[in-house]
Design an enzyme around this catalytic site. Sequence first.
Site, PDB file in Angstrom:
ATOM      1  N   GLU A 168       0.823  -1.220   0.000  1.00 56.66           N
ATOM      2  CA  GLU A 168       0.000   0.000   0.000  1.00 56.66           C
ATOM      3  C   GLU A 168       0.855   1.267   0.000  1.00 56.66           C
ATOM      4  OE1 GLU A 168      -2.649   1.046  -0.947  1.00 56.66           O
ATOM      5  OE2 GLU A 168      -3.107  -1.060  -1.243  1.00 56.66           O
TER       6      GLU A 168
HETATM    7  C1  FAD Z   1       2.681  -9.767   0.339  1.00 57.35           C
HETATM    8  C2  FAD Z   1       2.464  -8.648  -0.630  1.00 57.35           C
HETATM    9  C3  FAD Z   1       1.177  -8.288  -0.978  1.00 57.35           C
HETATM   10  C4  FAD Z   1       0.952  -7.272  -1.907  1.00 57.35           C
HETATM   11  N1  FAD Z   1      -0.328  -6.974  -2.315  1.00 57.35           N
HETATM   12  C5  FAD Z   1      -0.499  -6.162  -3.387  1.00 57.35           C
HETATM   13  C6  FAD Z   1      -1.788  -6.007  -3.994  1.00 57.35           C
HETATM   14  O1  FAD Z   1      -2.790  -6.557  -3.520  1.00 57.35           O
HETATM   15  N2  FAD Z   1      -1.887  -5.243  -5.111  1.00 57.35           N
HETATM   16  C7  FAD Z   1      -0.814  -4.619  -5.664  1.00 57.35           C
HETATM   17  O2  FAD Z   1      -0.970  -3.965  -6.679  1.00 57.35           O
HETATM   18  N3  FAD Z   1       0.420  -4.730  -5.103  1.00 57.35           N
HETATM   19  C8  FAD Z   1       0.599  -5.473  -3.984  1.00 57.35           C
HETATM   20  N4  FAD Z   1       1.844  -5.619  -3.438  1.00 57.35           N
HETATM   21  C9  FAD Z   1       2.954  -4.849  -3.984  1.00 57.35           C
HETATM   22  C10 FAD Z   1       3.412  -3.727  -3.057  1.00 57.35           C
HETATM   23  O3  FAD Z   1       2.413  -2.732  -2.986  1.00 57.35           O
HETATM   24  C11 FAD Z   1       4.765  -3.215  -3.574  1.00 57.35           C
HETATM   25  O4  FAD Z   1       5.714  -4.229  -3.266  1.00 57.35           O
HETATM   26  C12 FAD Z   1       5.151  -1.890  -2.968  1.00 57.35           C
HETATM   27  O5  FAD Z   1       4.305  -0.898  -3.456  1.00 57.35           O
HETATM   28  C13 FAD Z   1       6.599  -1.506  -3.259  1.00 57.35           C
HETATM   29  O6  FAD Z   1       6.912  -1.696  -4.618  1.00 57.35           O
HETATM   30  P1  FAD Z   1       8.212  -2.535  -5.017  1.00 57.35           P
HETATM   31  O7  FAD Z   1       8.173  -3.803  -4.263  1.00 57.35           O
HETATM   32  O8  FAD Z   1       8.293  -2.611  -6.479  1.00 57.35           O
HETATM   33  O9  FAD Z   1       9.402  -1.664  -4.461  1.00 57.35           O
HETATM   34  P2  FAD Z   1      10.131  -0.456  -5.203  1.00 57.35           P
HETATM   35  O10 FAD Z   1       9.122   0.434  -5.818  1.00 57.35           O
HETATM   36  O11 FAD Z   1      11.193  -1.002  -6.061  1.00 57.35           O
HETATM   37  O12 FAD Z   1      10.783   0.303  -3.970  1.00 57.35           O
HETATM   38  C14 FAD Z   1      11.906  -0.199  -3.256  1.00 57.35           C
HETATM   39  C15 FAD Z   1      12.268   0.747  -2.133  1.00 57.35           C
HETATM   40  O13 FAD Z   1      12.645   2.019  -2.678  1.00 57.35           O
HETATM   41  C16 FAD Z   1      11.826   3.067  -2.149  1.00 57.35           C
HETATM   42  N5  FAD Z   1      11.467   3.983  -3.234  1.00 57.35           N
HETATM   43  C17 FAD Z   1      10.982   3.668  -4.448  1.00 57.35           C
HETATM   44  N6  FAD Z   1      10.742   4.786  -5.165  1.00 57.35           N
HETATM   45  C18 FAD Z   1      11.085   5.819  -4.380  1.00 57.35           C
HETATM   46  C19 FAD Z   1      11.057   7.228  -4.541  1.00 57.35           C
HETATM   47  N7  FAD Z   1      10.586   7.807  -5.665  1.00 57.35           N
HETATM   48  N8  FAD Z   1      11.483   8.002  -3.520  1.00 57.35           N
HETATM   49  C20 FAD Z   1      11.931   7.444  -2.368  1.00 57.35           C
HETATM   50  N9  FAD Z   1      11.973   6.116  -2.158  1.00 57.35           N
HETATM   51  C21 FAD Z   1      11.565   5.311  -3.151  1.00 57.35           C
HETATM   52  C22 FAD Z   1      10.581   2.382  -1.572  1.00 57.35           C
HETATM   53  O14 FAD Z   1      10.065   3.111  -0.468  1.00 57.35           O
HETATM   54  C23 FAD Z   1      11.119   1.018  -1.173  1.00 57.35           C
HETATM   55  O15 FAD Z   1      11.625   1.078   0.141  1.00 57.35           O
HETATM   56  C24 FAD Z   1       2.069  -6.590  -2.466  1.00 57.35           C
HETATM   57  C25 FAD Z   1       3.371  -6.934  -2.083  1.00 57.35           C
HETATM   58  C26 FAD Z   1       3.566  -7.965  -1.197  1.00 57.35           C
HETATM   59  C27 FAD Z   1       4.983  -8.349  -0.854  1.00 57.35           C
END
Ligand code: FAD
Length: 596
Positions: free
Chosen positions: A441
Site C-alpha cells: 500500500e
Molecule cells: C505480500 C504482498 C502483498 C501485496 N499486495 C499487493 C496487492 O494486492 N496489489 C498490488 O498492486 N500490489 C501489492 N503488493 C505490492 C506492493 O504494494 C509493492 O511491493 C510496494 O508498493 C513496493 O513496490 P516494489 O516492491 O516494487 O518496491 P520499489 O518500488 O522497487 O521500492 C523499493 C524501495 O525504494 C523506495 N522507493 C521507491 N521509489 C522511491 C522514490 N521515488 N522516492 C523514495 N523512495 C523510493 C521504496 O520506499 C522502497 O523502500 C504486495 C506486495 C507484497 C509483498
Amino acid sequence: MPTYKAPVSDTVFLLNDVFNYANYANAPGFSEAPIDIVEAVLSEGAKFVEEVVQPLNRVGDIEGCKRHDDGSVTTPKGFKEAYKALVDGGWVGLAGDPAYGGQGLPLFLAVLFSEYGYGANIAFSMYPGLTNGAVAALTVHGSDELKARYLPKMTTGEWTGTMCLTEPHCGTDLGLIKTRAVPEPDGSYAITGQKIFISAGEHDLADNIVHLVLARIEGAPAGVKGISLFLVPKFLPSADGGVGERNGVMCGSIEHKMGIHGNTTAVLNFDGAKGWLVGEQHRGLPAMFVMMNGARLGVAVQGLGISEVAYQNAAAYAKDRRQGRSLKGPVEPDKPADLLLVHPDVRRMLLEVRAFNEGARALLVWIALTQDEARHAPDDKARQAADDRLGLMTPVLKGVFTDCGFANAVKAQQVLGGHGYITEWGMEQFVRDARITMIYEGANGIQALDLVGRKLPKDGGRAATAFFGEISGFLAENKEDAALAPYLAPLKGVVGQLQQATMWLMQNATKNPDNAGAASTDYMHLFGLTALGYMWARIVRAVLARQAAGTSNEALDAKLALAKFYNARMLPEGGAHLARIASGAETLMALPAAAF
Ligand SMILES: Cc1cc2nc3c(=O)[nH]c(=O)nc-3n(C[C@H](O)[C@H](O)[C@H](O)COP(=O)(O)OP(=O)(O)OC[C@H]3O[C@@H](n4cnc5c(N)ncnc54)[C@H](O)[C@@H]3O)c2cc1C
C-alpha cells in the site's frame, strides 16, 4: 498458543468519553448507529473474531495457501467456513449501502471492527478488507450498469475484490505500467498483461473474484496520465446475476513469503480478459486512489491490530514467568524468583507498546469518525475540513502505525526471551505478519514523501494549519485546568518541535528538494508522536472528568499512568527527530554512488 481479546471497552470509552459520541448521534450519517447499537455491534463482532477468526491464525500460518495445476488456490483449513460465517453474519457489508445488501451503518464502525479482525488474524481479514476497498472505488467511479451488476454481490462479500497495480518492473512507480487495454466493439476492453503480488488474487472463499486493474489503453499518453482503471471479473456474470463463463485471467503462481501465509499473494496473467472501464479514460489513478486511500487506513489498522495482540500475549507472559529478583530485593521471597514484571526494562518494553496502542486507538477513532464527517457533514466547509484532516492523516497513520506495529511486535517478542523466537508461542508469527504492513500500500518511505511533498503544502497548507489550530485550541481551552496542566506541558513542547520542523521544511525544501526527502521519515514520525500526544491529552481530560464526577477504577488510573509514561519516555523522541530533520540532506547525499 497465543490468545486475543478484542479491546471493546477501550473503543467504547474512547467513543463516549473522549470523542463525546452523543454529539454525533443525530448528525447525518450517524443516526443509524446510536451508542447502544455501536456497543452491541462491537461486542458481537468481538465475539465473532475471538471464537471464529482468531483460532485460524496459526493454522493459516502453518498451512498457507496452495495453488493447484489448474491455477486454482485452496486457502488453509477452516478459512472457507469462517468466511461464509463472516458473510452470512453481515460483517463484510457492515457499512455497505442497503440498496446493495449492506447494513447501512456508519463507516467508522466498520473501521473499528476491522481492528479486531486484524488483531485476531490479519491474513484472513485481508479478504474482506480488500473487497470493501473495491466496493468503495466502484461506488464512486463505476457506471450505473457496473454498480448494478457487481455491487450486490461484493457489498455482502459473496464475491471478493482485489487491487491490481503492481507489475514485475513497477511497484512504486506506476507510470511504468505496461498492461494493455484494447477497446472491443461491445464497449468492453481486452486486457493483457501480468500483475504480481496481488493479495487475495485467487482463492476458494467466494464464487467470483472481481479484479480492479490498472492498464494502459492503446495510444494513451506515457506515464501516470495514461493509466485507466478496469473491472475484470474472474467469471463473467451470467444473465441472472450469478457466475457465468470463465474470463481470461489465471493465477500463474503464488508467492512463498515471510508472513500472512493465509492470504494468497498471486501472479495474475491477463490474456485478453474482458474488462470494463471504471471512471474516465486515462483517469485511472485518481479512481484507484479511492481504494488506495481506504486501503492505506486499513493497513494502518493492521499495524495497530498486531501491536495489540502482541502486547496482550507479552503482558500475560510477563505476569506468569519468573526470572531473577527485583533490583530492590525479592518481591515474593517465598517463590524461587520474582515475576518478569518486576524488572523496569521488561516494563519499558510492555509500556511502550501499550502506550502506543491506546494512543493510536484514540487517533484511529478520531480519524474513523472524520471519514463519516467527510461524507455526510451538512455544510461544505465541515466536509472540506474533514476531508483535509483525512488526507493529511492518512500517510501518518499508515506509516507510523505500521512502523510502530512491527517494532512493537519485536518488543513484545523480546519480553518472551528465547520463547518469543520459538514458533509455538506465536510471537514470531506476529513479527513476520507485521513486516509486510510497512511495505505494501505504498512503502512507508513513500507515505513520508506523500506527507511532506503533497499533503503538507496542499491548498496552501490548509490541512496542516487546521491541525495546529485544533491543538492550540485545545491547549487554550484547557489552560486554566490545574489538574490537566502537567499533562499539557509536554504536548506544548512536541507541538513546538513539529512547528519548527515544518518551518525548516518550508525554508529548506525548495532550496534543495533532497532536504524534503531526507527529512520525510523523521517528519512523519514527529507528526505521529505529536498526534498521539494530543490524543493522550484528550484521554487524560476525559479521565479527569470521570474521576471528578466520582468514578474511580483501575482502568482510569491506568490511563493516567500511561499518559505520564508516554509524555516522559516517548515524547522526548521528538527532539531526536527534529535534530535529524534540521541536519538536512548533506550527510545522506555525501557518499558517491560508487562508494556504496
Ligand atoms: C505480500 C504482498 C502483498 C501485496 N499486495 C499487493 C496487492 O494486492 N496489489 C498490488 O498492486 N500490489 C501489492 N503488493 C505490492 C506492493 O504494494 C509493492 O511491493 C510496494 O508498493 C513496493 O513496490 P516494489 O516492491 O516494487 O518496491 P520499489 O518500488 O522497487 O521500492 C523499493 C524501495 O525504494 C523506495 N522507493 C521507491 N521509489 C522511491 C522514490 N521515488 N522516492 C523514495 N523512495 C523510493 C521504496 O520506499 C522502497 O523502500 C504486495 C506486495 C507484497 C509483498
